[in-house]
Design a protein around this motif. Structure first.
Motif, short mmCIF file in Angstrom:
data_model
loop_
_atom_site.label_atom_id
_atom_site.label_comp_id
_atom_site.label_asym_id
_atom_site.label_seq_id
_atom_site.Cartn_x
_atom_site.Cartn_y
_atom_site.Cartn_z
N HIS A 297 9.07 -27.53 -13.61
CA HIS A 297 8.64 -26.33 -13.66
C HIS A 297 9.81 -25.19 -13.30
N SER B 93 4.56 -22.82 -14.35
CA SER B 93 4.01 -24.20 -14.61
C SER B 93 3.72 -24.53 -16.06
N THR B 94 3.63 -23.34 -16.59
CA THR B 94 3.02 -23.72 -18.10
C THR B 94 3.63 -22.82 -19.01
N THR C 73 3.94 -28.10 -19.95
CA THR C 73 3.24 -28.02 -18.51
C THR C 73 3.75 -28.97 -17.58
N SER C 74 3.59 -28.48 -16.28
CA SER C 74 4.02 -29.40 -15.13
C SER C 74 2.74 -30.11 -14.59
#
Ligand code: TPP
Ligand code: SF4
Length: 332
Positions: free
Chosen positions: A41, A81-82, A87-88
């Motif tokens: 991320h 994160s996304t 995405t993580s």
């Protein structure tokens, strides 16, 4: 006075952690750990929000055997994160609007009930702006209806994702992009910020707790406790932000600890509106020690500083200490 040595930071791969017995280590030290927020991320180095979210969601994953869905407000946590199409997150996760993540969490919980999936649990999460400002109405409604959602606020005390604007959780005197360090009373002078944990308590919901990234065992335990309960639950996690606070990235844990040890951020649990436990201050320090490493408070110090504003911050910390009984009699 001699004090027993304590390992404050036991959730890492440091020597201190390896010296602890396995049951005292955090989940991150275990090769079998769940991993809700994967590497890759784009959070800043030393981001308290990334650390807090990873521990909180990992703990919720473990508590629910992976039967967990997360709704996430717009903000740093969502953005770093996304970045579409990546995405993580390693769980079913939905990006809501900036202000409606509590309502989206409520909707998911209602859908699970209708489908008979009673084992599937829901968290909703966001930053302090998404929680204390634009999302406040939806959150209060979620509390009032006692919806079966754990709401987690990661409080970095400003709108960090859009360039450090003041939120209603920004503390008194802090410099942000919209509360400049100029004039006779520089920084945020609207008031003391909005105290969401106490507002949540006023809704008499089953569980309210505060935590910081300085004590990850405590954070994990509170998430586990919250997931053992049903109805509306609220967890408020202080997460230092090196970029917005003007602090060194290696000081994130230290600052979170100093926020507690000064009384600036009381750490406690409450059930149905009553405080049930507090984390006592282990070694009380004046607020200056917490404020000085942060450039957002730099205008309070030096030849042209503002001792009157410092005195107000100290008085607010002292009030927290009294109100929550944060000092043992002997240490007071
Ligand atoms: C209705 C609406 N207004 C404004 C924005 C722009 N916006 C996106 S994130 C954000 C700030 C988020 O701040 P916070 O909730 O404190 O989370 P942080 O980024 O600090 O973690 C803003 C203003 C938006 N997405 N939607
Ligand atoms: S700006 Fe702050 S909250 Fe956002 S990713 Fe960077 S350190 Fe984390």
């Amino acid at each position: 006075m001699n004090a027993p040595i304590k390992f404050y930071q036991t959730g890492t791969f440091t020597v201190g952690n390896r010296l602890l017995s396995p049951e005292q280590r955090t989940v991150q030290a275990s090769p079998e750990r769940s991993n809700a927020l994967n590497s890759g991320h784009r959070a800043c180095q030393g981001c308290g929000e990334a650390l807090g979210a990873r521990y909180a969601v990992d703990a919720a994953m473990r508590a629910t055997d992976g039967e967990l869905i997360a709704a996430n407000a717009t903000g740093c946590l969502e953005v770093f994160s996304t970045p579409y199409p990546e995405t993580s997150w390693q769980l079913p996760w939905i990006h809501s609007l900036f202000g409606n993540t509590a309502a989206v969490g409520t909707g998911i919980a209602a859908a699970m009930k209708v489908k008979g999936k009673l084992g599937t649990r829901v968290i909703a999460q966001g930053g302090d702006g998404g929680t204390t400002d634009i999302g406040f109405g939806c959150l209060s409604g979620m509390f009032e209806r006692n919806d079966d959602v754990l709401y987690i606020c990661y409080d970095n005390e400003a709108y960090m994702n859009t360039g450090v604007q003041r939120s209603s959780a920004t503390p008194y005197a802090a410099r942000t992009a919209t509360t400049m360090a100029v004039g006779a009373e520089p920084g945020a002078t609207f008031g003391q910020g909005k105290n969401l944990p106490m507002i949540a308590m006023a809704h008499q919901i089953p569980y309210v707790a505060t935590a910081t990234v300085a004590d990850l065992h405590d954070l994990e335990a509170k998430v586990e406790k919250a997931m053992s309960l049903h109805g509306a639950r609220y967890l408020h996690v202080l997460v230092p932000c090196p970029l917005g606070w003007g602090s060194a990235s290696h000081d994130t844990i230290r600052l979170a600890r100093l926020a507690c040890e000064t009384g600036v951020f009381p750490v406690f649990e409450a059930e149905h509106g009553e405080v049930t436990s507090v984390s006592k201050i282990r070694c009380r320090v004046p607020v200056e020690e917490y404020l000085k490493p942060q450039k957002r408070f730099a205008h309070l110090f030096g030849a042209h500083g503002h001792p009157d504003m410092l005195a107000k911050i100290q008085a607010d910390a002292d009030r927290n200490i009294r109100r929550f009984g944060l000092l043992d009699e002997v240490a007071a």
